[in-house]
Design a protein around this motif. Structure first.
Motif, short mmCIF file in Angstrom:
data_model
loop_
_atom_site.label_atom_id
_atom_site.label_comp_id
_atom_site.label_asym_id
_atom_site.label_seq_id
_atom_site.Cartn_x
_atom_site.Cartn_y
_atom_site.Cartn_z
N LYS A 67 -4.66 7.49 1.01
CA LYS A 67 -4.19 6.22 0.45
C LYS A 67 -4.33 6.33 -1.05
O LYS A 67 -5.37 6.75 -1.57
N SER A 104 -1.20 -0.87 7.36
CA SER A 104 -2.04 0.28 6.99
C SER A 104 -2.54 1.06 8.19
O SER A 104 -2.52 2.29 8.20
N ASP A 153 3.69 -3.11 3.56
CA ASP A 153 2.75 -4.20 3.35
C ASP A 153 1.39 -3.81 3.94
O ASP A 153 1.30 -3.04 4.89
N GLU A 154 0.34 -4.38 3.39
CA GLU A 154 -1.04 -4.04 3.76
C GLU A 154 -1.30 -4.11 5.26
O GLU A 154 -2.00 -3.24 5.81
N THR A 175 5.24 3.67 2.04
CA THR A 175 4.90 2.42 1.38
C THR A 175 5.24 1.25 2.29
O THR A 175 6.31 1.21 2.90
N VAL A 189 0.85 -1.18 0.00
CA VAL A 189 0.00 0.00 0.00
C VAL A 189 0.90 1.24 0.00
O VAL A 189 2.00 1.23 0.55
N TYR A 222 0.77 5.55 0.69
CA TYR A 222 0.07 6.73 1.17
C TYR A 222 0.85 7.97 0.73
O TYR A 222 2.09 7.98 0.76
#
Length: 395
Positions: A75, A57, A53-54, A51, A2, A4
């Motif tokens: 995001k 988040s 890993d999910e 940036t 992910v 942001y």
């Protein structure tokens, strides 16, 4: 993975000093994470990118919700620098928005990379075409339910759910201060407001057990933890003031007790500030709010300060202060029914327009300095930091 995107604010105006401000912002952002290698943080051309890993988040979003120095964040999808990739991303976001109840949209494009062959207007027009043609959403350029933001930079960033940031300057670029933290509504807001001006803030709390309860101390510790979410870390100095308050009660006129108490607090705060290298003292005083906050009485308090005395709330009314307390999440804790030492020993008819010379004469007559020195030397210290708060929020 992910990604942001965060927009930098006031610090971009700092000219030749901007590198120092950017370095502090990056350092602060990394302190929200236990393992800095888990999150890649890059700052480039007025934007910060995170940036990971999910599963990280929630921690990233916690960081961006509390990080001082950014004006907004989102995001974002990261796509190749082609109009087809942009159109696909915009379509995907609009389909999801329609599922969530949106009826109208618009595209807002920025072409930071001027080598990209299409200008901002054309990018927006082409990105919106398929959504409009397939009647996914109707166009409304004035009050859309959803805005698709498109930023063409080294890559293309496409996002919709943009959130407001805390703004201000990165904590640590404006020196350090010591906050007189009580269990009330005002002082946590005062600390937060100085953090937004880039000041690193530690705190002191004056405790009078058993006249004030352990719950009152826990309340202040919770407030320090909450404020540390914005200030990266807060060291809370817990000073036992029972003997000092009893001496005030025994050897001074009752009407002067609150003001003398504040004079004693300033004396101890000076000692702590000298020990930790703080450059200013901070209080939550608001002009005219209570008896100790008349101009004359505030002058007496300030007379005892060996450092600049900052009062960020001095011109605010109670409703404005409460609005800030609600915003930063301290209000519900502040209104818990555990009284601090100022409230407990308040006189029925306090002096309102104290004379500085008279105040100093009464203060000196108490011969209270040895008790204040003992209170300083026996203080306890607790540390609260944003990384722990981020971990708890993500659990």
């Amino acid at each position: 993975m992910v990604t942001y995107l965060a927009k930098l604010g006031e610090l971009t105006l700092k000219g030749a000093n901007i590198k120092r401000f950017e370095k502090q912002l990056l350092q602060n952002a990394r302190l929200y994470f236990e393992k800095t290698d888990d999150v890649k943080i890059v700052l480039r051309a007025g934007r910060m990118y995170l940036t990971a890993d999910e599963p990280l988040s929630e921690k990233i979003e916690f960081c961006l919700e509390h990080l001082v120095g950014i004006t907004g964040w989102a995001k974002t999808m990261v796509v190749e620098k082609t109009i087809d990739a942009i159109k696909d991303a915009a379509y995907e976001l609009c389909v999801q928005a329609a599922k969530n109840g949106a009826k109208t949209f618009k595209c807002d494009s920025r072409r930071a990379d001027k080598t990209f062959p299409l200008d901002s207007y054309t990018i927006s027009k082409q990105a919106a075409a398929r959504v409009y043609d397939e009647k996914i959403l109707a166009v409304d350029v004035h009050r859309p339910d959803v805005t698709v933001f498109i930023e063409v930079r080294e890559k293309v960033f496409v996002y919709t759910d943009s959130k407001k940031g805390i703004r201000g300057l990165p904590v640590g670029v404006s020196g350090s201060g010591l906050l007189l933290l009580s269990g009330g509504i005002d002082s946590p807001v005062a600390g937060w407001r100085m953090m937004r001006r880039g000041m690193k803030v530690d705190a002191v709390y004056f405790h009078s057990y058993p006249y004030t309860s352990e719950e009152a101390q826990k309340k202040v510790e919770d407030l320090a933890a909450r404020v540390s979410r914005y200030g990266i870390s807060v060291h809370l100095h817990i000073v036992n003031f029972t003997q000092a308050q009893m001496q005030i009660k025994k050897s001074s006129p009752e009407a002067w007790s609150t003001l003398l108490l504040r004079m004693c607090m300033m004396t101890v705060a000076n000692k702590i500030a000298a020990r930790i290298g703080a450059q200013a003292l901070i209080t939550g005083e608001s002009l005219g709010q209570v008896a100790s906050q008349t101009v004359e009485n505030m002058a007496v308090t300030e007379m005892m300060a060996a450092y600049p005395l900052l009062r960020p709330l001095v011109g605010m009314d109670k409703e404005e202060i409460i609005a800030d307390a609600l915003r930063i999440g301290t209000y519900e804790t502040s209104i818990l029914p555990y009284e601090d030492c100022c409230v407990l020993f308040s006189p029925k008819h306090p002096v309102l327009t104290a004379d500085k010379d008279e105040a100093k004469k009464i203060y000196d007559a108490m011969e209270i300095e040895p008790l204040l020195q003992e209170a300083f030397e026996t203080r306890a210290i607790k540390r609260f930091w944003s990384g722990k708060e981020a971990n708890q929020a993500a659990e």
